[in-house]
Design a protein around this motif. Structure first.
Motif, mmCIF file in Angstrom:
data_model
loop_
_atom_site.group_PDB
_atom_site.id
_atom_site.type_symbol
_atom_site.label_atom_id
_atom_site.label_comp_id
_atom_site.label_asym_id
_atom_site.label_seq_id
_atom_site.Cartn_x
_atom_site.Cartn_y
_atom_site.Cartn_z
ATOM 1 N N ASP A 1 0.807 -1.220 0.000
ATOM 2 C CA ASP A 1 0.000 0.000 0.000
ATOM 3 C C ASP A 1 0.846 1.279 0.000
ATOM 4 O OD1 ASP A 1 0.872 0.148 2.632
ATOM 5 O OD2 ASP A 1 -1.116 -0.027 3.526
ATOM 6 N N SER A 2 2.070 1.187 -0.542
ATOM 7 C CA SER A 2 2.909 2.382 -0.666
ATOM 8 C C SER A 2 2.344 3.303 -1.750
ATOM 9 C CB SER A 2 4.350 1.989 -1.026
ATOM 10 O OG SER A 2 4.414 1.552 -2.382
ATOM 11 N N PRO A 3 2.631 4.585 -1.687
ATOM 12 C CA PRO A 3 2.128 5.520 -2.705
ATOM 13 C C PRO A 3 2.586 5.160 -4.124
ATOM 14 C CG PRO A 3 2.956 6.733 -0.810
ATOM 15 C CD PRO A 3 3.332 5.283 -0.606
ATOM 16 N N ILE A 4 3.801 4.674 -4.276
ATOM 17 C CA ILE A 4 4.293 4.309 -5.615
ATOM 18 C C ILE A 4 3.502 3.122 -6.155
ATOM 19 C CG2 ILE A 4 6.302 3.528 -6.947
ATOM 20 C CD1 ILE A 4 6.650 6.374 -6.006
ATOM 21 N N SER A 5 3.254 2.129 -5.310
ATOM 22 C CA SER A 5 2.468 0.969 -5.725
ATOM 23 C C SER A 5 1.046 1.385 -6.081
ATOM 24 C CB SER A 5 2.439 -0.082 -4.614
ATOM 25 O OG SER A 5 1.625 -1.173 -4.970
ATOM 26 N N ALA A 6 0.441 2.221 -5.253
ATOM 27 C CA ALA A 6 -0.936 2.656 -5.481
ATOM 28 C C ALA A 6 -1.091 3.397 -6.804
ATOM 29 C CB ALA A 6 -1.401 3.543 -4.327
ATOM 30 N N GLY A 7 -0.025 4.068 -7.245
ATOM 31 C CA GLY A 7 -0.070 4.792 -8.516
ATOM 32 C C GLY A 7 -0.175 3.876 -9.717
ATOM 33 N N GLY A 8 0.302 2.633 -9.572
ATOM 34 C CA GLY A 8 0.205 1.666 -10.654
ATOM 35 C C GLY A 8 1.051 1.975 -11.875
ATOM 36 N N ILE A 9 2.033 2.841 -11.731
ATOM 37 C CA ILE A 9 2.859 3.259 -12.864
ATOM 38 C C ILE A 9 4.162 2.456 -12.883
ATOM 39 C CG2 ILE A 9 4.181 5.186 -13.851
ATOM 40 C CD1 ILE A 9 2.129 7.063 -12.509
ATOM 41 N N LEU A 10 4.546 1.976 -14.051
ATOM 42 C CA LEU A 10 5.875 1.394 -14.231
ATOM 43 C C LEU A 10 6.766 2.509 -14.774
ATOM 44 C CD1 LEU A 10 7.684 -1.125 -14.170
ATOM 45 C CD2 LEU A 10 7.022 -1.531 -16.541
ATOM 46 N N PHE A 11 7.773 2.907 -14.003
ATOM 47 C CA PHE A 11 8.628 4.029 -14.378
ATOM 48 C C PHE A 11 9.758 3.636 -15.327
ATOM 49 C CE2 PHE A 11 6.644 5.435 -10.455
ATOM 50 C CZ PHE A 11 6.310 6.744 -10.741
ATOM 51 N N TYR A 12 10.003 2.330 -15.485
ATOM 52 C CA TYR A 12 11.109 1.831 -16.309
ATOM 53 C C TYR A 12 12.443 2.315 -15.765
ATOM 54 C CZ TYR A 12 7.314 0.676 -19.449
ATOM 55 O OH TYR A 12 6.156 0.178 -19.964
ATOM 56 N N ASN A 13 12.476 2.567 -14.465
ATOM 57 C CA ASN A 13 13.688 3.000 -13.779
ATOM 58 C C ASN A 13 13.666 2.349 -12.403
ATOM 59 O OD1 ASN A 13 15.394 4.483 -11.965
ATOM 60 N ND2 ASN A 13 15.534 6.093 -13.518
ATOM 61 N N THR A 14 14.611 1.477 -12.153
ATOM 62 C CA THR A 14 14.615 0.697 -10.916
ATOM 63 C C THR A 14 14.629 1.570 -9.671
ATOM 64 O OG1 THR A 14 15.701 -1.132 -12.033
ATOM 65 C CG2 THR A 14 15.843 -1.111 -9.651
ATOM 66 N N LEU A 15 15.278 2.714 -9.720
ATOM 67 C CA LEU A 15 15.341 3.570 -8.532
ATOM 68 C C LEU A 15 13.956 4.050 -8.099
ATOM 69 C CD1 LEU A 15 18.574 5.631 -9.242
ATOM 70 C CD2 LEU A 15 18.272 3.694 -7.695
ATOM 71 N N PHE A 16 13.017 4.136 -9.032
ATOM 72 C CA PHE A 16 11.632 4.463 -8.690
ATOM 73 C C PHE A 16 10.800 3.199 -8.503
ATOM 74 C CE2 PHE A 16 12.859 8.305 -11.195
ATOM 75 C CZ PHE A 16 12.798 9.213 -10.150
ATOM 76 N N ASP A 17 10.941 2.261 -9.443
ATOM 77 C CA ASP A 17 10.109 1.056 -9.424
ATOM 78 C C ASP A 17 10.317 0.215 -8.174
ATOM 79 O OD1 ASP A 17 8.872 1.672 -11.828
ATOM 80 O OD2 ASP A 17 10.353 0.580 -13.017
ATOM 81 N N GLU A 18 11.517 0.233 -7.604
ATOM 82 C CA GLU A 18 11.776 -0.587 -6.424
ATOM 83 C C GLU A 18 10.987 -0.116 -5.197
ATOM 84 O OE1 GLU A 18 15.887 -0.550 -5.320
ATOM 85 O OE2 GLU A 18 15.885 1.565 -4.811
ATOM 86 N N ASN A 19 10.433 1.078 -5.259
ATOM 87 C CA ASN A 19 9.622 1.596 -4.154
ATOM 88 C C ASN A 19 8.164 1.172 -4.245
ATOM 89 O OD1 ASN A 19 11.621 3.257 -2.686
ATOM 90 N ND2 ASN A 19 11.783 4.229 -4.686
ATOM 91 N N ALA A 20 7.832 0.367 -5.266
ATOM 92 C CA ALA A 20 6.453 -0.064 -5.474
ATOM 93 C C ALA A 20 6.190 -1.468 -4.952
ATOM 94 C CB ALA A 20 6.113 -0.008 -6.962
ATOM 95 N N ALA A 21 7.244 -2.224 -4.647
ATOM 96 C CA ALA A 21 7.013 -3.625 -4.284
ATOM 97 C C ALA A 21 8.236 -4.218 -3.583
ATOM 98 C CB ALA A 21 6.726 -4.450 -5.542
ATOM 99 N N CYS A 22 7.980 -5.283 -2.831
ATOM 100 C CA CYS A 22 9.103 -6.063 -2.300
ATOM 101 C C CYS A 22 9.979 -6.442 -3.484
ATOM 102 C CB CYS A 22 8.610 -7.341 -1.624
ATOM 103 S SG CYS A 22 7.650 -7.076 -0.132
ATOM 104 N N HIS A 23 11.272 -6.469 -3.254
ATOM 105 C CA HIS A 23 12.156 -6.808 -4.363
ATOM 106 C C HIS A 23 13.408 -7.531 -3.897
ATOM 107 C CE1 HIS A 23 13.188 -2.658 -3.111
ATOM 108 N NE2 HIS A 23 14.437 -3.000 -3.374
ATOM 109 N N LEU A 24 14.012 -8.192 -4.858
ATOM 110 C CA LEU A 24 15.297 -8.873 -4.693
ATOM 111 C C LEU A 24 16.251 -8.234 -5.680
ATOM 112 C CD1 LEU A 24 14.009 -12.574 -4.804
ATOM 113 C CD2 LEU A 24 14.397 -11.164 -2.775
ATOM 114 N N ALA A 25 17.548 -8.421 -5.458
ATOM 115 C CA ALA A 25 18.523 -7.930 -6.427
ATOM 116 C C ALA A 25 19.536 -9.020 -6.723
ATOM 117 C CB ALA A 25 19.238 -6.688 -5.918
ATOM 118 N N PHE A 26 19.734 -9.254 -8.007
ATOM 119 C CA PHE A 26 20.841 -10.092 -8.432
ATOM 120 C C PHE A 26 22.124 -9.301 -8.205
ATOM 121 C CE2 PHE A 26 17.576 -11.604 -11.548
ATOM 122 C CZ PHE A 26 17.537 -12.918 -11.129
ATOM 123 N N GLY A 27 23.188 -9.972 -7.758
ATOM 124 C CA GLY A 27 24.492 -9.333 -7.733
ATOM 125 C C GLY A 27 24.976 -8.880 -6.376
ATOM 126 N N LYS A 28 25.659 -7.771 -6.381
ATOM 127 C CA LYS A 28 26.405 -7.276 -5.230
ATOM 128 C C LYS A 28 25.510 -6.944 -4.033
ATOM 129 C CE LYS A 28 30.140 -4.095 -4.108
ATOM 130 N NZ LYS A 28 31.081 -5.150 -3.811
#
Length: 160
Positions: free
Chosen positions: A70-97
């Motif tokens: 229920d974060s504001p980014i998730s509620a907006g339903g927008i895919l920003f095509y930029n991980t720095l914004f999109d990662e604030n919309a959902a639980c996430h994992l990261a490959f790598g470092k």
């Protein structure tokens, strides 16, 4: 920070990943002893394979982040095509470092010391979203006790 050798199971991406201008959709990743041993995508399979082939550490996780549905980014339903914004919309994992600061004194450790402590090392750090409104997360304490952390995509309110 996940243990670089302690991840087992299957995870599905709930949102597309924009990786170097390529959209990767419908990701399904199977992990064994920390390694992504099977990785498929309904779109962008070659881009996913390229990401995981970056180096030895790219097939392991470096981050686990819990983000309320229920974060504001998730509620907006927008895919920003930029991980720095999109990662604030959902639980996430990261490959790598992994972030060295997740270990006490980690910012002063070299790569070998960090790996010995369970941190992953890689030239990449690429987040992908796994959270949804029906996601439940249960923590397991060292003594084996189960503790609800997330229910219905949001943190459990222990004060209620």
């Amino acid at each position: 920070m996940p243990d670089r050798c302690g991840v087992d199971g299957v995870v599905y991406a709930t949102r597309p990943l924009n990786f170097r201008g390529r959209l990767i959709e419908g990701m399904r990743i199977r992990f064994e002893q920390g390694r992504a041993v099977e990785a498929t995508a309904s779109e962008g399979q070659d881009a996913l394979e390229g990401l995981l082939a970056a180096d030895e550490g790219a097939v392991r996780l470096g981050e686990v982040a819990l983000v309320q549905h229920d974060s504001p980014i998730s509620a907006g339903g927008i895919l920003f095509y930029n991980t720095l914004f999109d990662e604030n919309a959902a639980c996430h994992l990261a490959f790598g470092k992994a972030y060295p600061t997740c270990i006490e004194g980690g910012d002063a450790m070299d790569a070998e010391e960090l790996i010995a402590r369970g941190a992953n090392d890689s030239i990449v750090h690429e987040d992908f979203m796994i959270g949804s409104a029906d996601m439940d997360v249960t923590g397991i304490l060292r003594d084996g006790t189960s503790v609800p952390v997330f229910r219905g995509g949001n943190f459990v309110d222990f004060g209620a």
